[in-house]
Design an enzyme around this catalytic site. Structure first.
Site, short mmCIF file in Angstrom:
data_model
loop_
_atom_site.label_atom_id
_atom_site.label_comp_id
_atom_site.label_asym_id
_atom_site.label_seq_id
_atom_site.Cartn_x
_atom_site.Cartn_y
_atom_site.Cartn_z
N ARG A 127 12.31 -3.99 -9.25
CA ARG A 127 10.90 -3.61 -9.36
C ARG A 127 10.52 -3.40 -10.82
O ARG A 127 11.32 -2.91 -11.62
CB ARG A 127 10.61 -2.33 -8.57
CG ARG A 127 10.85 -2.46 -7.09
CD ARG A 127 10.43 -1.21 -6.36
NE ARG A 127 10.70 -1.28 -4.94
CZ ARG A 127 10.35 -0.34 -4.07
NH1 ARG A 127 9.70 0.74 -4.49
NH2 ARG A 127 10.63 -0.46 -2.79
N PRO B 177 0.82 -1.21 0.00
CA PRO B 177 0.00 0.00 0.00
C PRO B 177 0.86 1.26 0.00
O PRO B 177 1.84 1.36 0.74
CB PRO B 177 -0.80 -0.13 1.30
CG PRO B 177 -0.85 -1.60 1.56
CD PRO B 177 0.48 -2.12 1.09
#
EC number: 3.2.2.23
Length: 291
Positions: free
Chosen positions: A281, A2
């Site tokens: 990532r 989140p």
């Protein structure tokens, strides 16, 4: 994980119920999450009031009476939800998920209603700490955080100063929490696409004193603000485990322009979206539009 919009959505969802509520009981279903729960955590919480619910970057801050604050991080899969004896979320009916309810705090509101404030975390990568409120912003997790995208001082000029002599990529610098607090992978990808900037571009290229560099930095700052603001209004992005405090899902993921769209046409030019890895990532971008 989140990001700022998701944590802010959780904060807003909890705020009206928990503010000025008294903690009447605490149940710990395990000893730890990413870190052990604070010593005598239950005993130290019972009887206190939650004075205010704040947020800094990706951290929730439960400001308590007696000058202590619960610092909560959701980790990869953590979620808070509210229930009472009349209200049951769809989430709570799924026993497979409920077994990951690790922390249950019963609170009594100003009008006498009792609610269960429940922290669930499948991967147990979140954590809770108890910190002296007057030392909160000196805590190692908070004291080096940069400006948040919606803060008054966040601007193209701020980014230009932060980018000076930065040889690393724009993506890498924007993910540095000491520069922009609360910004994560999803919203960096989206803001860079809107700004027509490649995630691989050197950050220093926006730090020069030229009019062009200044315009690029101003555009990037504004697009970061816009993406974050729109995501908050949409209740965040639900990709894996994230959900609202009532068990419902955010829907900003339906507005993604590049994130998760590998191989699909760029919404601007039709070129297939590319996915690359940067520091482990995924970065999604259009090689035609973003330079």
């Amino acid at each position: 994980m989140p990001e700022l919009p998701e944590v802010e959505t959780v904060r807003r969802g909890l705020e009206s119920v928990v503010t000025d509520a008294k903690i009447v009981s605490v149940q710990l279903n395990r000893r730890d999450l990413r870190f052990p729960f604070p010593e005598a955590f239950s005993e130290r919480l019972i009887g206190r009031k939650i004075l205010e619910l704040g947020r800094r970057a990706k951290y929730l801050l439960f400001h308590l009476s007696q000058d202590e604050t619960i610092l909560s991080h959701l980790g990869m899969s953590g979620s808070w939800r509210i229930e009472n004896d009349l209200l049951r979320t769809a989430f709570s009916m799924t026993s497979k998920l409920v077994k990951h309810d690790h922390f249950i705090m019963d609170i009594q509101t100003r009008n006498g209603d009792v609610y269960h404030l429940i922290y669930n975390d499948v991967r147990r990568f979140g954590f809770m700490l108890l910190v002296d409120t007057d030392k909160l912003y000196k805590h190692p997790l908070l004291n080096k955080l940069g400006l948040e995208p919606m803060s008054h001082g966040f601007s193209g000029r701020y980014l230009q100063k932060a980018f000076v002599n930065k040889k690393v990529s724009l993506k890498g610098v924007l993910l540095d929490q000491s520069i922009v607090a609360g910004l994560g992978n999803i919203y960096v990808c989206e803001a860079l696409w809107r700004s027509r900037l490649s995630p691989q571009r050197g950050a220093f290229t926006l730090a020069s004193k030229t009019v062009y560099a200044r315009e690029l930095a101003n555009s990037l700052a504004q697009n970061i603000r816009n993406v974050i603001s729109e995501a908050i209004l949409s209740g965040g992005s639900s990709l894996r485990d994230y959900m609202h405090v009532d068990g419902s899902l955010g829907y900003f993921q339906h507005a993604f322009s590049v994130y998760g769209r590998e191989g699909k046409e760029c919404l601007q030019c039709g070129t297939p979206i590319i996915r690359i890895l940067q520091s482990g990532r995924s970065s999604f971008y259009c090689s035609q539009c973003q330079k």
